[in-house]
Structures are given as C-alpha cells and as structure tokens.
Design a protein around this motif. Structure first.
Motif, PDB file in Angstrom:
ATOM      1  N   ASP A   1       0.830  -1.206   0.000  1.00 18.73           N
ATOM      2  CA  ASP A   1       0.000   0.000   0.000  1.00 18.73           C
ATOM      3  C   ASP A   1       0.862   1.253   0.000  1.00 18.73           C
ATOM      4  O   ASP A   1       0.558   2.229  -0.682  1.00 18.73           O
ATOM      5  CB  ASP A   1      -0.916   0.017   1.232  1.00 18.73           C
ATOM      6  N   MET A   2       1.943   1.228   0.777  1.00 15.22           N
ATOM      7  CA  MET A   2       2.805   2.404   0.927  1.00 15.22           C
ATOM      8  C   MET A   2       4.266   1.976   0.930  1.00 15.22           C
ATOM      9  O   MET A   2       4.613   0.931   1.481  1.00 15.22           O
ATOM     10  CB  MET A   2       2.489   3.126   2.246  1.00 15.22           C
ATOM     11  N   THR A   3       5.107   2.787   0.293  1.00 14.05           N
ATOM     12  CA  THR A   3       6.550   2.560   0.318  1.00 14.05           C
ATOM     13  C   THR A   3       7.241   3.766   0.929  1.00 14.05           C
ATOM     14  O   THR A   3       6.945   4.912   0.589  1.00 14.05           O
ATOM     15  CB  THR A   3       7.096   2.302  -1.096  1.00 14.05           C
ATOM     16  N   LEU A   4       8.182   3.505   1.830  1.00 12.87           N
ATOM     17  CA  LEU A   4       9.010   4.539   2.446  1.00 12.87           C
ATOM     18  C   LEU A   4      10.440   4.355   1.970  1.00 12.87           C
ATOM     19  O   LEU A   4      10.962   3.237   1.976  1.00 12.87           O
ATOM     20  CB  LEU A   4       8.942   4.436   3.971  1.00 12.87           C
ATOM     21  N   SER A   5      11.065   5.449   1.557  1.00 10.16           N
ATOM     22  CA  SER A   5      12.442   5.378   1.063  1.00 10.16           C
ATOM     23  C   SER A   5      13.252   6.498   1.702  1.00 10.16           C
ATOM     24  O   SER A   5      13.022   7.681   1.426  1.00 10.16           O
ATOM     25  CB  SER A   5      12.474   5.498  -0.465  1.00 10.16           C
ATOM     26  N   ALA A   6      14.183   6.124   2.563  1.00  7.97           N
ATOM     27  CA  ALA A   6      14.932   7.122   3.336  1.00  7.97           C
ATOM     28  C   ALA A   6      16.430   7.071   3.046  1.00  7.97           C
ATOM     29  O   ALA A   6      17.015   5.995   2.921  1.00  7.97           O
ATOM     30  CB  ALA A   6      14.709   6.904   4.837  1.00  7.97           C
ATOM     31  N   HIS A   7      17.015   8.258   2.939  1.00 10.42           N
ATOM     32  CA  HIS A   7      18.470   8.424   2.874  1.00 10.42           C
ATOM     33  C   HIS A   7      19.124   7.635   1.741  1.00 10.42           C
ATOM     34  O   HIS A   7      20.167   7.012   1.910  1.00 10.42           O
ATOM     35  CB  HIS A   7      19.119   8.052   4.213  1.00 10.42           C
ATOM     36  N   PHE A   8      18.492   7.679   0.578  1.00 12.16           N
ATOM     37  CA  PHE A   8      19.097   7.046  -0.588  1.00 12.16           C
ATOM     38  C   PHE A   8      18.848   7.884  -1.825  1.00 12.16           C
ATOM     39  O   PHE A   8      19.732   8.590  -2.304  1.00 12.16           O
ATOM     40  CB  PHE A   8      18.559   5.621  -0.766  1.00 12.16           C
TER      41      PHE A   8
END
Length: 234
Positions: free
Chosen positions: A147-154
């Motif tokens: 449902d949701m994707t989180l993408s951090a520090h990339f």
C-alpha cells in the motif's frame, strides 16, 4: 545461487550498514502507528533500520529490502557496529553540519544507531523472510504488492553518484510495487543542498499521472534535511 542472489551480491566491505530507529521513521515521514496499521508497508532501501522489526511487533505489516540482506545477520551486525563508530567519528569532525535538537549529543546519537542495528539484526535472525535482498532499480515484488513505500536516505541524497535516469527508473519501480503512495526523505544531497533535478523529477511524475507534494517534517538532523516528497498514484 538464485538469480536474485546473483544480482544482489555485493562485497560487504562496500556496504554501509547503518540505520534509523522506528521513532525516527515516524518523525521523518510524518506518520503514526495508527496511520500505518492495516496497510502493507515496504521500507526500501532499509539498511539497518529498526522500522521493520519494531513495526511488526506493534502489529504493522512491514517488509524491508536492501542490497545488504544477501549477507548473514551476524556479518551485518558486526559490519554495522564498525560503521556506527566510523560515522560517529566523521560526525564529530563536522558537528556544525548538523542540528543538535533531535539528538543532543554524539553519545545519544550513537545509542540510537546501535539500538536500531541491534533491533534489526535480532529480527533478521528470527524472521528472515521479512528482509529481502534486492538491487535497485529492480525489485522482486508483485505489482501493487504494498500500500505504501518509504524510502529514506538514498534517492536524491546520492545525486552526485546516482544518475538522473537511475532515479527515474527506481521511482518507476517503486510505483509499480506500490498501490497508494511513496514517501521519500530527504530532498537534499550529502552537502545539504536541494537535489538538483528535483523539479524535473516532480514534473516527470506529474506528467505520468501522480500527484506530488513537498512536505516539511519535524525531523531535522543534517542541516536542511527537513522535508519529504509524497508521491500519490492517480
């Protein structure tokens, strides 16, 4: 060795295995446990973050993927401890590039990083199926699996070494596996400068049927890293 293993295998020395805590994720992405419950969440790339470990304990359905997960959790934990100390040394030398409000001291920061690493490694040892090896811009997931994707520090942060086309291909792949929305944090590079192609990427996404919004967040550790991009599928 499977095709996935062949495509994701990377020398451990070339991997930086460091991560943020579950609480940091909530602040970075302006989320709450209530907002996440009942959804299938992808953390990509997840590194040594504890979001998956703590989230699943809280009844949130989270899957993590990262190129590092091809290695054993023991090797990753050992590498992570080394990387935390290396990071602390570098941050100590450049303290003026950071805001010391969220974290008051280097020691407090170190404790958060080690806690995230330990939670991640322990969960990997018990629930390896939640930690999927993958090399962007290709993901081994079904269309709209999450449902949701989180993408951090990339994405955006490594604008000096990841070409514009890589960002586009990665975002297209994240959109493929995501049903509702993607959140990307932060919007600056390693120097704290706004990613140079951000407006071009926002235009590309809008032209492909997405709604795109920049949102300020309460979390700021690296100076100017205090906003995320919310991409909603049309």
């Amino acid at each position: 060795m499977s095709k996935v293993e062949q495509s994701t295998k990377l020398d451990l020395d070339r991997i930086i295995f460091i991560g943020r805590t579950f609480e940091e994720y909530l602040d970075m992405f302006s989320l709450s446990e209530e907002k996440l419950k009942g959804k299938k969440i992808l953390d990509c790339p997840a590194g040594a973050c504890s979001f998956t470990a703590v989230g699943n304990k809280a009844g949130i359905n989270v899957t993590a993927c990262d190129i590092a997960y091809d290695h054993s959790f023991d090797d990753l934990q050992n590498k992570g401890l080394q990387d935390v100390e290396h990071a602390m040394e570098n941050i100590q030398k450049a303290k003026n590039k950071f805001q010391w409000n969220y974290f008051k001291t280097i020691e407090q920061l170190r404790n958060h990083r080690i806690r995230a690493l330990q939670d991640c490694a322990l969960d990997m040892s018990k629930s390896r199926e939640r930690y999927i090896p993958a090399t962007l811009p290709t993901l081994p997931f079904d269309t709209e699996q999450f449902d949701m994707t989180l993408s951090a520090h990339f994405l955006f942060m490594y604008g000096d070494r990841l070409e514009y086309q890589f960002h586009i291909e990665t975002l297209n792949e994240l959109l493929r596996v995501t049903k509702e929305e993607i959140r990307v944090f932060p919007l600056v590079d390693l120097e704290g400068k706004r990613y140079e192609h951000l407006e071009k990427i926002k235009e590309y996404l809008a032209n492909n049927g997405c709604s795109v919004e920049e949102v300020s967040v309460s979390y700021e550790f690296m100076t100017n890293a205090n906003a995320m991009l919310i991409i909603k599928k049309g």
